[in-house]
Design a protein around this motif. Structure first.
Motif, PDB file in Angstrom:
ATOM      1  N   ARG A  35       0.782  -1.228   0.000  1.00  0.00           N
ATOM      2  CA  ARG A  35       0.000   0.000   0.000  1.00  0.00           C
ATOM      3  C   ARG A  35       0.822   1.291   0.000  1.00  0.00           C
ATOM      4  O   ARG A  35       0.354   2.314  -0.484  1.00  0.00           O
ATOM      5  N   TYR A  36       2.036   1.225   0.530  1.00  0.00           N
ATOM      6  CA  TYR A  36       2.844   2.438   0.670  1.00  0.00           C
ATOM      7  C   TYR A  36       4.196   2.322  -0.039  1.00  0.00           C
ATOM      8  O   TYR A  36       4.804   1.252  -0.067  1.00  0.00           O
ATOM      9  N   VAL A  37       4.643   3.458  -0.563  1.00  0.00           N
ATOM     10  CA  VAL A  37       5.979   3.568  -1.142  1.00  0.00           C
ATOM     11  C   VAL A  37       6.631   4.829  -0.580  1.00  0.00           C
ATOM     12  O   VAL A  37       5.957   5.660   0.025  1.00  0.00           O
ATOM     13  N   ARG A  38       7.929   4.949  -0.787  1.00  0.00           N
ATOM     14  CA  ARG A  38       8.622   6.194  -0.461  1.00  0.00           C
ATOM     15  C   ARG A  38       9.015   6.840  -1.777  1.00  0.00           C
ATOM     16  O   ARG A  38       9.517   6.167  -2.671  1.00  0.00           O
ATOM     17  N   ILE A  39       8.762   8.154  -1.864  1.00  0.00           N
ATOM     18  CA  ILE A  39       9.068   8.879  -3.097  1.00  0.00           C
ATOM     19  C   ILE A  39       9.972  10.068  -2.800  1.00  0.00           C
ATOM     20  O   ILE A  39       9.971  10.593  -1.681  1.00  0.00           O
ATOM     21  N   ALA A  40      10.754  10.465  -3.804  1.00  0.00           N
ATOM     22  CA  ALA A  40      11.633  11.622  -3.683  1.00  0.00           C
ATOM     23  C   ALA A  40      11.818  12.213  -5.074  1.00  0.00           C
ATOM     24  O   ALA A  40      11.639  11.521  -6.076  1.00  0.00           O
ATOM     25  N   ASP A  41      12.161  13.510  -5.116  1.00  0.00           N
ATOM     26  CA  ASP A  41      12.420  14.138  -6.419  1.00  0.00           C
ATOM     27  C   ASP A  41      13.844  14.678  -6.527  1.00  0.00           C
ATOM     28  O   ASP A  41      14.250  15.158  -7.574  1.00  0.00           O
ATOM     29  N   GLY A  42      14.607  14.604  -5.433  1.00  0.00           N
ATOM     30  CA  GLY A  42      15.995  15.054  -5.472  1.00  0.00           C
ATOM     31  C   GLY A  42      16.159  16.553  -5.305  1.00  0.00           C
ATOM     32  O   GLY A  42      17.269  17.047  -5.201  1.00  0.00           O
ATOM     33  N   GLU A  43      15.060  17.293  -5.276  1.00  0.00           N
ATOM     34  CA  GLU A  43      15.144  18.746  -5.156  1.00  0.00           C
ATOM     35  C   GLU A  43      14.457  19.196  -3.876  1.00  0.00           C
ATOM     36  O   GLU A  43      15.094  19.416  -2.860  1.00  0.00           O
ATOM     37  N   LYS A  44      13.141  19.334  -3.914  1.00  0.00           N
ATOM     38  CA  LYS A  44      12.406  19.727  -2.692  1.00  0.00           C
ATOM     39  C   LYS A  44      12.324  18.555  -1.723  1.00  0.00           C
ATOM     40  O   LYS A  44      12.336  18.737  -0.513  1.00  0.00           O
ATOM     41  N   ARG A  45      12.222  17.361  -2.277  1.00  0.00           N
ATOM     42  CA  ARG A  45      12.098  16.151  -1.459  1.00  0.00           C
ATOM     43  C   ARG A  45      13.332  15.298  -1.722  1.00  0.00           C
ATOM     44  O   ARG A  45      13.398  14.572  -2.693  1.00  0.00           O
ATOM     45  N   LYS A  46      14.343  15.449  -0.851  1.00  0.00           N
ATOM     46  CA  LYS A  46      15.616  14.753  -1.020  1.00  0.00           C
ATOM     47  C   LYS A  46      15.486  13.265  -0.673  1.00  0.00           C
ATOM     48  O   LYS A  46      14.561  12.856   0.026  1.00  0.00           O
ATOM     49  N   ASN A  80      20.702  12.477  -5.107  1.00  0.00           N
ATOM     50  CA  ASN A  80      19.652  13.438  -5.457  1.00  0.00           C
ATOM     51  C   ASN A  80      19.828  13.928  -6.894  1.00  0.00           C
ATOM     52  O   ASN A  80      18.854  14.167  -7.601  1.00  0.00           O
ATOM     53  N   GLY A  81      21.067  14.051  -7.321  1.00  0.00           N
ATOM     54  CA  GLY A  81      21.349  14.469  -8.695  1.00  0.00           C
ATOM     55  C   GLY A  81      20.788  13.481  -9.702  1.00  0.00           C
ATOM     56  O   GLY A  81      20.258  13.860 -10.747  1.00  0.00           O
ATOM     57  N   LYS A  82      20.904  12.194  -9.381  1.00  0.00           N
ATOM     58  CA  LYS A  82      20.390  11.160 -10.288  1.00  0.00           C
ATOM     59  C   LYS A  82      18.864  11.208 -10.340  1.00  0.00           C
ATOM     60  O   LYS A  82      18.261  10.987 -11.387  1.00  0.00           O
ATOM     61  N   LEU A  83      18.228  11.503  -9.200  1.00  0.00           N
ATOM     62  CA  LEU A  83      16.771  11.645  -9.181  1.00  0.00           C
ATOM     63  C   LEU A  83      16.341  12.838 -10.040  1.00  0.00           C
ATOM     64  O   LEU A  83      15.400  12.740 -10.834  1.00  0.00           O
ATOM     65  N   ARG A  84      17.049  13.964  -9.879  1.00  0.00           N
ATOM     66  CA  ARG A  84      16.720  15.147 -10.685  1.00  0.00           C
ATOM     67  C   ARG A  84      16.927  14.872 -12.166  1.00  0.00           C
ATOM     68  O   ARG A  84      16.122  15.258 -13.002  1.00  0.00           O
ATOM     69  N   PHE A  85      18.021  14.161 -12.489  1.00  0.00           N
ATOM     70  CA  PHE A  85      18.315  13.822 -13.876  1.00  0.00           C
ATOM     71  C   PHE A  85      17.203  12.952 -14.459  1.00  0.00           C
ATOM     72  O   PHE A  85      16.732  13.201 -15.575  1.00  0.00           O
TER      73      PHE A  85
END
Length: 106
Positions: A35-46, A80-85
């Motif tokens: 039911r749950y996952v963890r998410i990040a975007d590398g910018e606002k959400r590291k 975080n850079g890879k997430l942003r990329f």
């Protein structure tokens, strides 16, 4: 909901539907349970402060970042850079798909 779309994959891009970050895109970095996952975007959400999110509040996008998935599978984490990329690559591909055949105003 079909079985294939109900389980997000590591490295998959998702669109947040509910909450403060609604309409933003993030990457799934961990599957907590069905039911749950963890998410990040590398910018606002590291990566280190990833958001726990109910998958019912996410729209799964048909795009999985091979770089993010490979990094998490081999090292257990991702920069975080890879997430942003990964997100910028996905968003650029989306824009290109929308612009195909259309005149781009310069």
């Amino acid at each position: 909901m079909s079985e294939s779309e109900s389980i997000p994959q590591i490295g998959q891009v998702v669109r947040v539907l509910r909450g403060r970050e609604a309409d933003s895109y993030c990457v799934v970095i961990e599957q907590l349970n069905e039911r749950y996952v963890r998410i990040a975007d590398g910018e606002k959400r590291k990566y280190d402060r990833a958001k726990k999110k109910n998958i019912n509040h996410l729209e799964l996008v048909d795009y999985v970042s091979p770089e993010v998935r490979e990094s998490i599978e081999t090292t257990g984490r991702v920069t975080n850079g890879k997430l942003r990329f990964a997100l910028s690559k996905f968003l650029n591909d989306q824009v290109l798909d929308l612009k195909k055949g259309e005149q781009i105003d310069g």
